[in-house]
Design a protein around this motif. Structure first.
Motif, PDB file in Angstrom:
ATOM      1  N   MET A 158       8.628  31.392  34.960  1.00 11.57           N
ATOM      2  CA  MET A 158       8.771  29.803  34.778  1.00 11.57           C
ATOM      3  C   MET A 158       9.221  29.382  36.276  1.00 11.57           C
ATOM      4  O   MET A 158       9.849  29.806  36.827  1.00 11.57           O
ATOM      5  CB  MET A 158       9.863  29.623  33.827  1.00 11.57           C
ATOM      6  CG  MET A 158       9.707  28.204  33.130  1.00 11.57           C
ATOM      7  SD  MET A 158      10.475  27.823  31.596  1.00 11.57           S
ATOM      8  CE  MET A 158      12.066  28.450  31.770  1.00 11.57           C
ATOM      9  N   ILE A 184      11.033  26.597  38.873  1.00  8.45           N
ATOM     10  CA  ILE A 184      12.385  26.235  38.924  1.00  8.45           C
ATOM     11  C   ILE A 184      12.380  24.897  38.148  1.00  8.45           C
ATOM     12  O   ILE A 184      13.458  24.554  37.532  1.00  8.45           O
ATOM     13  CB  ILE A 184      12.807  26.154  40.445  1.00  8.45           C
ATOM     14  CG1 ILE A 184      14.399  25.871  40.469  1.00  8.45           C
ATOM     15  CG2 ILE A 184      11.940  25.313  41.339  1.00  8.45           C
ATOM     16  CD1 ILE A 184      15.453  26.828  40.169  1.00  8.45           C
ATOM     17  N   THR A 207      12.711  25.690  34.727  1.00  9.56           N
ATOM     18  CA  THR A 207      13.860  26.277  34.091  1.00  9.56           C
ATOM     19  C   THR A 207      14.918  25.194  34.074  1.00  9.56           C
ATOM     20  O   THR A 207      16.003  25.112  33.160  1.00  9.56           O
ATOM     21  CB  THR A 207      14.509  27.233  35.209  1.00  9.56           C
ATOM     22  OG1 THR A 207      13.083  28.052  35.514  1.00  9.56           O
ATOM     23  CG2 THR A 207      15.492  28.048  34.863  1.00  9.56           C
ATOM     24  N   LEU A 208      15.078  24.132  35.380  1.00  7.83           N
ATOM     25  CA  LEU A 208      16.426  23.497  35.477  1.00  7.83           C
ATOM     26  C   LEU A 208      16.254  22.358  34.278  1.00  7.83           C
ATOM     27  O   LEU A 208      17.231  21.960  33.544  1.00  7.83           O
ATOM     28  CB  LEU A 208      16.051  22.594  36.550  1.00  7.83           C
ATOM     29  CG  LEU A 208      16.599  23.200  37.831  1.00  7.83           C
ATOM     30  CD1 LEU A 208      16.177  22.481  39.204  1.00  7.83           C
ATOM     31  CD2 LEU A 208      17.984  23.446  37.657  1.00  7.83           C
ATOM     32  N   ARG A 214      17.188  24.078  30.893  1.00  8.49           N
ATOM     33  CA  ARG A 214      18.608  24.211  30.840  1.00  8.49           C
ATOM     34  C   ARG A 214      19.343  22.765  30.795  1.00  8.49           C
ATOM     35  O   ARG A 214      20.431  22.627  30.085  1.00  8.49           O
ATOM     36  CB  ARG A 214      19.138  24.659  32.272  1.00  8.49           C
ATOM     37  CG  ARG A 214      18.616  26.050  32.415  1.00  8.49           C
ATOM     38  CD  ARG A 214      19.507  27.135  31.964  1.00  8.49           C
ATOM     39  NE  ARG A 214      18.762  28.395  32.185  1.00  8.49           N
ATOM     40  CZ  ARG A 214      18.881  29.182  33.268  1.00  8.49           C
ATOM     41  NH1 ARG A 214      19.756  28.703  34.143  1.00  8.49           N
ATOM     42  NH2 ARG A 214      18.525  30.403  33.580  1.00  8.49           N
ATOM     43  N   TYR A 215      19.040  21.855  31.588  1.00  7.60           N
ATOM     44  CA  TYR A 215      19.637  20.506  31.485  1.00  7.60           C
ATOM     45  C   TYR A 215      19.403  19.977  29.973  1.00  7.60           C
ATOM     46  O   TYR A 215      20.440  19.367  29.443  1.00  7.60           O
ATOM     47  CB  TYR A 215      18.893  19.455  32.235  1.00  7.60           C
ATOM     48  CG  TYR A 215      19.648  19.436  33.862  1.00  7.60           C
ATOM     49  CD1 TYR A 215      21.008  19.470  34.119  1.00  7.60           C
ATOM     50  CD2 TYR A 215      18.760  19.722  35.059  1.00  7.60           C
ATOM     51  CE1 TYR A 215      21.370  19.386  35.514  1.00  7.60           C
ATOM     52  CE2 TYR A 215      19.428  19.769  36.256  1.00  7.60           C
ATOM     53  CZ  TYR A 215      20.661  19.712  36.217  1.00  7.60           C
ATOM     54  OH  TYR A 215      21.061  19.753  37.756  1.00  7.60           O
ATOM     55  N   LEU A 262      20.124  18.967  46.116  1.00  8.36           N
ATOM     56  CA  LEU A 262      18.596  19.967  46.475  1.00  8.36           C
ATOM     57  C   LEU A 262      17.919  19.310  47.599  1.00  8.36           C
ATOM     58  O   LEU A 262      17.337  20.239  48.293  1.00  8.36           O
ATOM     59  CB  LEU A 262      17.948  19.470  45.215  1.00  8.36           C
ATOM     60  CG  LEU A 262      18.533  20.377  43.822  1.00  8.36           C
ATOM     61  CD1 LEU A 262      17.759  19.761  42.430  1.00  8.36           C
ATOM     62  CD2 LEU A 262      17.872  21.852  43.978  1.00  8.36           C
ATOM     63  N   GLY A 267      16.733  21.347  51.011  1.00  6.25           N
ATOM     64  CA  GLY A 267      15.349  21.436  51.661  1.00  6.25           C
ATOM     65  C   GLY A 267      14.418  20.953  50.653  1.00  6.25           C
ATOM     66  O   GLY A 267      13.175  21.499  50.869  1.00  6.25           O
ATOM     67  N   ALA A 268      14.876  20.544  49.321  1.00  5.27           N
ATOM     68  CA  ALA A 268      13.762  20.205  48.308  1.00  5.27           C
ATOM     69  C   ALA A 268      13.250  18.921  48.873  1.00  5.27           C
ATOM     70  O   ALA A 268      13.740  18.014  49.210  1.00  5.27           O
ATOM     71  CB  ALA A 268      14.473  20.064  46.931  1.00  5.27           C
ATOM     72  N   THR A 269      11.832  18.946  48.966  1.00 10.52           N
ATOM     73  CA  THR A 269      11.192  17.742  49.212  1.00 10.52           C
ATOM     74  C   THR A 269      11.243  16.633  47.986  1.00 10.52           C
ATOM     75  O   THR A 269      11.458  17.114  46.961  1.00 10.52           O
ATOM     76  CB  THR A 269       9.700  17.999  49.412  1.00 10.52           C
ATOM     77  OG1 THR A 269       8.962  18.274  48.059  1.00 10.52           O
ATOM     78  CG2 THR A 269       9.364  18.998  50.668  1.00 10.52           C
ATOM     79  N   MET A 301       9.193  17.477  45.022  1.00 11.97           N
ATOM     80  CA  MET A 301       9.932  18.608  44.255  1.00 11.97           C
ATOM     81  C   MET A 301      10.980  17.886  43.315  1.00 11.97           C
ATOM     82  O   MET A 301      10.877  18.318  42.066  1.00 11.97           O
ATOM     83  CB  MET A 301      10.785  19.737  45.032  1.00 11.97           C
ATOM     84  CG  MET A 301       9.655  20.635  45.870  1.00 11.97           C
ATOM     85  SD  MET A 301      10.968  21.596  46.826  1.00 11.97           S
ATOM     86  CE  MET A 301       9.700  22.612  47.697  1.00 11.97           C
TER      87      MET A 301
END
Lengths: 838, 245, 167
Positions: free
Chosen positions: A1, A3, A6-7, A10-11, A284, A288-290, A293
């Motif tokens: 799965m 990220i 997954t996030l 979970r959230y 995030l 380095g998350a764009t 993302m």
């Protein structure tokens, strides 16, 4: 799965109540869209078959162009055409019964039992239907059997080429709507022998496949057979089907609106989600998350929510469809004598439609918050956690909203009904945009009222609501849609009820009506010869009679139903509302030469001027008629109709049977006396029934009331998402203000006070929604009533006072219900934990 | 080898009368394996310096060379990539994602960089072990102490093997014992794993772990203290104290 | 107990200390025969007086040795005379303090808290004093401009000898 998912998962799991409520909003919309769409094919199929059959209509009839019989083999090419579900061979002849019987003529229909019942479903009352191998067996309608005193096993003698043939009555079927000359059904081979037509037919009747393109199939059949044959298609059925399609659109519209409300709820949830997670998002970004993302993470969450809601919605929708059908079937079969064999059909387009709507609206609502999340700068992560700052109302949105409402006001003033109707939707959008700016003034206005009941809690609630004007406005917007629909529809219904009453009084204002039972369906009716009208005229106590005759034509590419009237008596007994031309002059002109009154439905499609010429197709070629007026009556409100004089109708269309007779009695005559005289006269015309107009009008208005009632039920159900919206917003507020509630409790606020605080806030939110809803609803209703006028119905707008009260009550009740759970939650917070809450 | 080299770095906020100069002509170099602490009173510009070097903000004037890239010239996308691959961040408030466990949090930058999940988890678990957290890998942040959370954050900062680790008040939310542990860990990051470490702090004791301390005041560097020497000299100091008794 | 470094003392230091104590009468010395196996040994024992003094030492609080603070003196003189830059004095002192702190923290990290806790606590005492000194320097630095603006008090001129008679 990934990220993102997954996030998201979970959230969502971390905020169960909110996830549940938000998903519920999606579920509701999808349930409606999916369930009803699954149910509709079954309905439309049942209606199509039964209604067409009861109107004596089938999708397609094939007869010889010369009117004679033809060889039985012709059935094969018809059956081979793609889109033809079933075709059945028929030999049909009229038979005059020996005098002295209760009925003087019947139509003998020689059928192939198996294929015939496919094409024309029937419901059996007694005995059995014809079977293969039957020879001298006969089935007839219930009414005919009653009139002739026939029971199962009795012998029915029919005249034939050979003299007379005896048949045993084996079954009685429910009389279908066709009145007039009754049909009796016998085996095809017996009929062929009886009429000396071995191996020959004179009619083929066919049923289309459910999804077939009617025009294409008919063309294909014609191509197969060549021009030796002519095809009969039904207009009435087409009209009926378009009504069904209209119903489908309306139901889908409800679903879409329910989902739109869901969209607002989702929007609120995701705005909160983004505000709550600014630090996480900033982190995030720092890691380095764009931007893409970040958008992806929020959209993944809305995707998940959408999929979950859609899946559950589909399940519930399917359940709903199956249980509804189980509920409906016995009603149909017992009370309507309609066979109802359909089952819910969930084919791929239904799935796709529900999926696209459910997931699409969820993701669309997630998009704005996702974009705002992507604008969170990485520095956000380094800032210490601060409480969610109070929002300021977006000024630009308010101006745009005010602009739209202003524009809508202009369209209303302009008096152009179409523009005004479009303007009403501008008002909806404008209110949504201007909402945040309106929250404060409305809160202040009603907050004062609330402080009377709730004292200090009311004040706190008022302050709390105005802290998040965006959220409050979105909640109110969701509520607005539901309540506005209730009020708009109510406004329209009460105006229409009044309007219909007025139209009925005018165009069916005579004391008595003689009409066929299935008049409303149009076409295929059997009328009475002019002698009946004359006989009625000669009846003592009758002052005046006017009649309506019917023919079909075509003008400017539009199928046109022609009503033949007798101008002089029609003006006295009947009447209509004119939009163009003066009444006296119109009737005058109709009498001289070829004049035509066109109704609103036609005029909307083909704008015409007085004095203009239109060319009508007649059996003898084309004839030019001059437009003398544009006006509408109630009976023909839905179909494009032209009114010409009966003289012209007889000359150009060879139609001189009266379909509907309107009778006025003299003022001094007794109603009952006249009625019994009319009843006596009409005995010979079984197609016609005598009705007292007042009674009929009441029936009509009563039926309309029933429709309105069921519509209200649907509308109130449609308001349910606004309840979810309220609960969702309050739940969000309680979570967000956990620490504040802790402080209030710590400094001595009681649980009860906290509860009252939430209740006051809920009521204030509800009031906001009600205010929006009433404003938008009245506007929408008013302009819709105006728009109906375009089609030739002049309606006066009636202020739906009751519905405004109902909407207010529903809104306030929702306000109280919505507060229950969040208030409980807030009151039960443990002070120490609440104070530590971040 | 210089990992960071800033040249006359300046940052001005606002415009017109409300101009605030947060940073003025700051030139600073940090070498591989060097641990530099930035100190100064609040409002001296130390956080701004860290943000600029971390590519979280852009300078008004001057250049920042990070491992060969001039940060002031990179596009947002490239800057994001630099943050992802070359910089590890440690924040005062740990900033772990509450719904992810320790391993997942530490693996986050690797996953964001497109590494396969299993590989990312393995690498992250390795780093968690190195920072002394092997038993709690499947704990969520709220099940960890502050010091443990900051260790996860350090493992996260190191997981992508960045050239530079930036720490913004990493002990600001910790008690003194956990502070020493975290500062010691950052010392280890420089010594053992040869990363350049730049840390902002206001705690002298934590700053003393560094190789060099840069003192900022009103946006300018006013002093630098290079701390050299070995633990043995420290031992001598103690001996002297004992003797003085 | 508490780590080796703490108890690691040179013999010469011990003998000089013992000599001092004997001189002041806090201890007495006896010689014990080596019984032919080893050399004779000297044994020291505490005297009555010595014990009384020890008890008194344990019972009394220790006076902290307050600023015999040279840094402060340096700063004041620099300010008053203008012979040196006060900032430079602060910087030099600060670097020294940080260097000490750096060394101490490094050493403290090497100490094993399971066996050398006493040592660590001693180190902490020094660390904390250094921290206090650093903070104090910070404070001085922040307020240096303010001090400079305050005038150095003019010494009051007192005439020596007999006062002159006023005419």
């Amino acid at each position: 799965m990934s990220i993102q998912l997954t996030l998201a998962a979970r959230y969502m799991a971390g905020r169960k109540l909110r996830t549940f409520l938000t998903t519920l909003a999606v579920i509701f919309g999808v349930t409606i869209v999916f369930g009803l769409n699954g149910l509709l094919p079954a309905f439309s199929e049942a209606f199509r078959q039964n209604m067409l059959a009861s109107a004596g209509k089938i999708d397609l009839t094939v007869t010889s162009a010369s009117g004679g019989t033809f060889e039985a083999e012709v059935i094969a090419p018809v059956r081979s055409v793609n889109g033809i579900d079933e075709a059945t061979p028929i030999l049909r002849q009229n038979a005059i019964l020996p005098t002295g019987q209760a009925v003087n003529a019947v139509t003998v229909v020689g059928v192939d039992p198996e294929s015939f019942s496919q094409v024309r479903p029937h419901s059996l009352v007694l005995g059995r239907y014809l079977q293969a191998g039957d020879k001298n067996a006969l089935v007839l309608g219930e009414k005919l059997a009653e009139e002739m005193g026939l029971k199962l096993g009795d012998i029915f003698t029919l005249p034939s080429a050979a003299g007379a043939t005896d048949f045993a009555v084996v079954g009685v079927i429910a009389t279908q709507g066709v009145l007039g000359v009754e049909e009796v059904y016998v085996p095809l081979s017996t009929a062929q022998a009886m009429f000396n037509q071995a191996g020959r037919l004179n009619t083929i009747e066919a049923r289309f496949a459910a999804q077939a393109d009617r025009v294409q199939v008919a063309a294909a059949v014609q191509a197969q057979l060549g021009n030796r044959f002519k095809l009969g298609e039904i207009e009435g059925g087409g009209q009926f089907l378009s009504a069904l399609a209209m119903g489908q659109i309306v139901l889908n519209l409800f679903g879409v609106l329910a989902l739109a409300m869901g969209g607002f709820i989702i929007l609120n949830t995701f705005r909160t989600v983004v505000a709550e997670r600014r630090r996480d998002i900033g982190m995030l970004r720092a890691l380095g998350a764009t931007r893409g993302m970040v958008v992806g993470i929020i959209l993944a969450e809305s995707l998940l929510q959408g999929l979950l809601g859609t899946a559950i919605g589909m399940l519930i929708g399917a359940g709903l469809a199956y249980s509804l059908i189980g509920l409906i079937r016995p009603i149909f079969e017992q009370f309507l004598h309609m066979s109802f064999t359909g089952r819910p059909v969930f084919d791929i387009p239904v799935f796709i439609w529900a999926l696209v709507l459910g997931v699409g609206i969820t993701m669309l609502s997630g998009l704005l918050p996702a974009i705002s999340a992507s604008r969170v700068v990485p520095l956000e992560a380094l800032r210490p956690m601060v409480g969610v700052a109070a929002q300021r109302a977006a000024r630009r949105g308010a101006w745009v909203g005010a602009g739209l409402i202003g524009l809508a006001a202009l369209t209303l003033i302009s008096g152009a009904p179409k523009a005004a109707a479009a303007g009403a939707f501008l008002v909806l959008i404008g209110l949504v945009l201007a909402g945040p700016a309106l929250v404060r003034p409305i809160a202040l206005l009603f907050g004062r009222l609330l402080t009377v009941i709730f004292a200090r809690e009311g004040q706190i609630a008022q302050g709390n609501m105005t802290r998040q004007p965006g959220r409050a406005a979105i909640t109110a917007s969701a509520m607005m849609i539901g309540l506005a629909l209730i009020i708009a529809c109510a406004g329209m219904m009460s105006s229409m009820e009044e309007g219909i009453g007025r139209y009925l009084a005018k165009s069916m204002g005579s004391d008595f009506l003689l009409m066929p039972a299935s008049l409303v369906l149009g076409g295929g009716n059997v009328g009475a010869s002019p002698e009946l009208a004359q006989a009625i005229r000669d009846t003592p106590g009758v002052q005046d009679v006017t009649t309506l005759r019917l023919a079909n034509s075509e003008a400017r590419g539009t199928a046109l139903q022609l009503v033949g009237i007798e101008p002089e008596s029609f003006a006295r007994v009947g009447g209509m509302e004119f939009m163009l031309g003066s009444e006296a002059q119109i009737y005058q002109e109709l009498r001289n030469g070829r004049g035509i009154i066109l109704n609103g439905v036609f005029a909307v499609r083909n704008p015409v001027q007085l004095g203009e010429w239109v060319t009508l197709k007649t059996p003898d070629g084309e004839r030019a008629y001059q437009v003398v007026g544009v006006g509408s009556d109630l009976l023909n409100a839905k179909a494009a109709t032209g009114f010409i004089s009966q003289a012209n109708l007889a000359a150009d269309f060879h139609e001189s049977n009266d379909l509907l007779l309107m009778v006025n009695k003299t003022p001094e005559a007794e109603v009952t006396a006249v009625r019994s005289a009319l009843d006596g006269l009409v005995k010979q015309y079984p197609a016609l029934t005598v009705m007292e107009s007042t009674e009929w009008r009441e029936t009509m208005i009563g039926m309309f009331g029933k429709v309105v009632g069921s519509l209200y039920f649907v509308l109130i159900a449609l308001a349910i998402p606004s309840l979810i919206a309220l609960v969702n917003t309050l739940a969000i507020n309680v979570i967000e203000r956990t620490r504040e509630i802790g402080v209030i409790r710590a400094v001595g606020g009681t649980r009860r006070q906290v509860q009252r605080m939430i209740l006051a806030e809920s009521l204030l939110l509800a009031i906001l929604g009600i205010a929006f809803g009433i404003l938008a609803g009245l506007w929408l209703g008013y302009s819709l009533v105006g728009a109906v006028g375009v089609v030739g119905f002049k309606l006066t707008y009636f202020f739906p006072a009751t519905s405004v009260l109902i909407a207010t009550a529903v809104g306030l009740i929702f306000g109280v219900i919505a507060a229950l759970l969040p208030a409980r939650q807030a009151a039960q917070l443990q002070i120490v934990r609440a104070l530590r809450y971040e | 080898m210089a990992i960071i080299q800033t040249n006359n770095l300046s940052k001005v906020y606002g415009s017109g009368d409300a101009v605030v100069t947060a940073l003025r002509d700051v030139s600073l170099t940090v070498e591989t394996g060097e641990f530099v602490a930035v100190m100064g009173p609040s409002g001296c510009g130390k956080s701004t310096l860290l943000h600029l070097i971390g590519g979280l903000d852009r300078p008004t004037a001057g250049t920042i060379q990070l491992d060969g890239d001039d940060l002031s010239r990179l596009s947002d996308t490239r800057l994001t990539e630099v943050r992802r691959r070359k910089i590890g961040f440690v924040f005062q408030f740990f900033n772990l994602i509450p719904v992810l466990d320790a391993v997942e949090n530490a693996a986050l930058p690797l996953i964001l960089d497109g590494m396969k999940l299993a590989a990312a988890r393995a690498t992250a678990a390795e780093w968690l072990q190195r920072v002394g957290l092997d038993g709690q890998t499947s704990h969520r942040p709220d099940q960890l102490s502050g010091g443990q959370q900051q260790r996860v954050a350090i493992a996260r900062a190191l997981a992508t093997e960045p050239a530079l680790v930036l720490a913004d008040e990493p002990t600001g939310n910790l008690d003194s014992r956990a502070s020493d542990e975290v500062a010691g860990l950052l010392r280890q990051v420089a010594d053992e794993w040869q990363r350049a470490v730049l840390m902002v702090t206001h705690d002298p004791r934590i700053a003393a772990y560094a190789d060099r301390i840069v003192f900022l005041k009103d946006g300018s560097i006013i002093d630098q203290a290079r701390l050299n020497g070995t633990p043995l000299e420290g031992a001598q100091l103690v001996r002297d104290k004992v003797e003085a008794l | 107990m508490g780590g080796e470094a703490l108890w690691d003392v040179k013999p010469a230091q011990i003998y000089s200390t013992l000599a001092r104590l004997k001189e002041s009468g806090g201890i007495c010395e006896q010689t014990v025969d080596g019984d032919g196996e080893g050399p004779d040994r000297r044994v020291y024992a505490i005297t009555e007086k010595g014990r009384a003094e020890l008890t008194a030492w344990f019972d009394l609080p220790i006076e902290r040795e307050h600023q015999r603070d040279e840094v402060f003196t340096k700063l004041m003189l620099a300010l008053a005379t203008g012979e040196a830059e006060p900032h430079r004095i602060i910087q030099i002192q600060r670097t020294k303090l940080y260097q000490d702190l750096h060394d101490l923290t490094a050493q403290r990290r090497l100490a094993n808290p399971k066996t050398e806790l006493a040592h660590i606590l001693l180190l902490d005492s020094i660390v904390m004093h250094l921290e206090a000194d650093l903070r104090w320097l910070e404070m001085v630095e922040a307020r240096l401009d303010e001090i400079q603006r305050q005038p150095v008090p003019e010494p009051e001129l007192r005439p020596r000898g007999r006062p002159k008679k006023n005419s």
